[in-house]
Design a protein around this motif. Structure first.
Motif, mmCIF file in Angstrom:
data_model
loop_
_atom_site.group_PDB
_atom_site.id
_atom_site.type_symbol
_atom_site.label_atom_id
_atom_site.label_comp_id
_atom_site.label_asym_id
_atom_site.label_seq_id
_atom_site.Cartn_x
_atom_site.Cartn_y
_atom_site.Cartn_z
ATOM 1 N N ALA A 70 22.207 -0.538 -8.986
ATOM 2 C CA ALA A 70 22.471 0.882 -8.766
ATOM 3 C C ALA A 70 21.570 1.719 -9.654
ATOM 4 O O ALA A 70 21.236 1.321 -10.784
ATOM 5 N N ALA A 76 27.880 -0.589 -8.674
ATOM 6 C CA ALA A 76 28.579 -0.277 -7.436
ATOM 7 C C ALA A 76 29.918 -0.994 -7.375
ATOM 8 O O ALA A 76 30.067 -2.116 -7.872
ATOM 9 N N THR A 80 31.971 -0.525 -1.830
ATOM 10 C CA THR A 80 30.647 0.040 -1.550
ATOM 11 C C THR A 80 29.615 -1.057 -1.343
ATOM 12 O O THR A 80 28.809 -1.007 -0.401
ATOM 13 N N VAL A 97 26.965 5.570 0.836
ATOM 14 C CA VAL A 97 26.201 6.241 -0.208
ATOM 15 C C VAL A 97 24.756 6.360 0.257
ATOM 16 O O VAL A 97 24.319 5.631 1.155
ATOM 17 N N ASP A 101 19.018 7.398 -3.002
ATOM 18 C CA ASP A 101 19.425 7.970 -4.279
ATOM 19 C C ASP A 101 20.353 7.051 -5.081
ATOM 20 O O ASP A 101 20.263 7.005 -6.312
ATOM 21 N N TYR A 102 21.233 6.345 -4.401
ATOM 22 C CA TYR A 102 22.253 5.567 -5.112
ATOM 23 C C TYR A 102 21.713 4.231 -5.615
ATOM 24 O O TYR A 102 22.032 3.806 -6.727
ATOM 25 N N TRP A 103 20.878 3.572 -4.822
ATOM 26 C CA TRP A 103 20.411 2.237 -5.181
ATOM 27 C C TRP A 103 19.076 2.295 -5.904
ATOM 28 O O TRP A 103 18.222 3.120 -5.596
#
Length: 486
Positions: A70, A76, A80, A97, A101-103
């Motif tokens: 993440a 995470a 998710t 998500v 942006d999240y990973w």
């Protein structure tokens, strides 16, 4: 000398037959008293296929839960990671998500690897490994590959998988080069390289994952035909199935194609035309989708959505604002999906075309199902009907389950029944289009969509495979009796 009151004469022969106890089988007991349990070939093949995808999903979930997967300070959560891994392995594209942006880069690499392995299929990769190692490919594995990938002869299973690997990697390489040549003028070289590589894998495998910055799916490229059509053609190559593309390249002319290829080509063109007309008819004046574009962009985006919205989750418009007519017709197209043996989901174009041909034959009063001077076997027609009915039942059950889990959101007006229906159909068809309600689903709702993606990826395939492996020649037939229809 007498035997049984018969007198032996010169030239007669005496034939002595062994007694029954002399011909009885000899049974020898061994010291190994372990009980061995063997599954039927059909059950073993289905468990191998379903178990392989399940193991890959669990492995991807564990990797995505690592702290450095993440981009943020926290790792995470299980739901998710499980949702994302299932969506990647089942090449769906639904997300809870933002993938960009999240990973982190590591997390995005894991997602790309899951998409690649999920698209190629567990068994096809396993057959190649067995062939490389020089091990024997069992009859059960050959049957599984033949039904999964659309081969005809059992002996061609390994050769077919080798062709698939080369074709898939070659198509993704060409897509990567075309995207890189365009994106290198928009992003720095290293970022353009990774963006091109990730989206070439996502496009060919009909996954629909995007990591473009400041862009909802492909909304930032709605006026860039080079990017749209590169991704669109790559999606089409993956959704047409490998055997069909091989035949199109080898045999020139409609009359030289097999019946399977003819039905796939006609069905694909028909669905594409239906999708394009639908978008242009309902969305051309919608200011939230195509209304604010130029005439050229309207045509380009409408044709692009007709390519992608049936099998992949890429979109250049926001589907949370489309008209009700567009949603309804695209749900039907998502349910059909791509061709058998391709990376696309749904009940498959082949199945839908067989049912359409059978319906036309019934309307015309024809006793046999015929098309292009070829007759389709009754066993295939019944198998297509079985896939259709079980698919409708599966989708209906998932819609009901999601309505129960999201009852509070429905009553509060957070989203409507049409949103839950569209989301479920997108998950079951492994398409990835969304009305934007996926992140707002409750935890049970996310798990239901996760299961719908898994069942949608394996359901039609395992149903067709199970029916094919269980097929037996009947030793007898009952008396025929008519039933009133209509």
């Amino acid at each position: 000398m007498r035997r049984n009151n018969w007198r032996l004469r010169p030239g007669d022969r005496v034939v002595r037959r062994p007694r029954q106890r002399e011909t009885a089988p000899v049974r020898i007991r061994t010291q190994d008293r372990r009980r061995r349990f063997a599954l039927p070939s059909s059950s073993s093949a289905l468990l191998t296929l379903a178990g392989g995808f399940a193991v890959l999903i669990l492995a991807g979930t564990a990797l995505l839960m690592l702290p450095f997967a993440a981009a943020g300070p926290e790792s995470a959560g299980f739901v998710t990671a499980l949702f994302t891994a299932t969506s990647a392995v089942c090449v769906t594209g639904l997300v809870v998500v933002s993938s960009g942006d999240y990973w982190s880069v590591f997390g995005q690499v894991i997602i790309a690897a899951l998409m690649l392995m999920g698209g190629l299929g567990i068994m096809s990769a396993g057959i190649v490994v067995l062939a490389v190692l020089g091990k024997r490919v069992t009859l059960n594995q050959r049957l599984l590959v033949r039904e999964t990938l659309g081969g005809e002869a059992l002996g061609s299973a390994v050769r077919l998988v080798r062709y698939i690997i080369c074709f898939a990697l070659g198509a993704q390489l060409v897509t990567f080069l075309l995207l890189f040549v365009r994106l290198v003028f928009k992003y720095p070289a290293i970022e353009a390289f990774w963006q091109s590589l990730f989206h070439s894998v996502s496009a060919f495998n009909n996954a629909g994952f995007t990591i473009f910055p400041d862009s909802h799916s492909l909304s930032a490229f709605r006026s860039d035909p080079a990017v749209l059509w590169t991704i669109g053609l790559s999606i089409l190559l993956g959704a047409m199935s490998y055997p069909v593309m091989n035949e199109l390249a080898r045999r020139k002319g409609f009359t030289r194609w097999t019946l399977d290829t003819r039905l796939v080509v006609l069905g694909t063109l028909g669905l594409w035309a239906t999708g394009a007309v639908t978008v242009l008819l309902f969305e051309v004046t919608n200011p939230l989708t195509l209304g604010g574009m130029s005439v050229g962009d309207k045509i380009s985006n409408g044709a692009f959505q007709a390519f992608t919205s049936r099998t992949a989750g890429f979109s250049s418009i926001d589907f949370s604002h489309v008209e009700a007519g567009t949603s309804y017709l695209y749900m039907m197209m998502m349910f059909v999906g791509g061709a058998s043996g391709s990376v696309a989901g749904g009940i498959k174009v082949n199945t839908a075309m067989v049912i359409i041909v059978a319906t036309i034959a019934a309307v015309r009063g024809r006793p046999n199902v015929e098309f292009a001077r070829r007759e389709i076997a009754y066993s295939q027609v019944s198998r297509a009907l079985g896939v259709l009915v079980l698919g409708v039942i599966g989708v209906s059950l998932f819609i009901i389950a999601l309505m129960v889990s999201e009852r509070s959101n429905l009553e509060a007006g957070t989203f409507e029944f049409g949103d839950t229906m569209f989301e479920t159909m997108s998950a079951f068809g492994t398409v990835g289009l969304s009305h934007g309600i996926t992140p707002d689903l409750s935890t049970p709702g996310k798990l239901i969509i996760t299961l719908a993606m898994y069942v949608g990826r394996l359901g039609p395939l395992t149903i067709a495979l199970g029916l094919a492996l269980r097929q037996r020649r009947a030793l007898y037939r009952y008396a025929e009796e008519r039933v009133r229809i209509g």
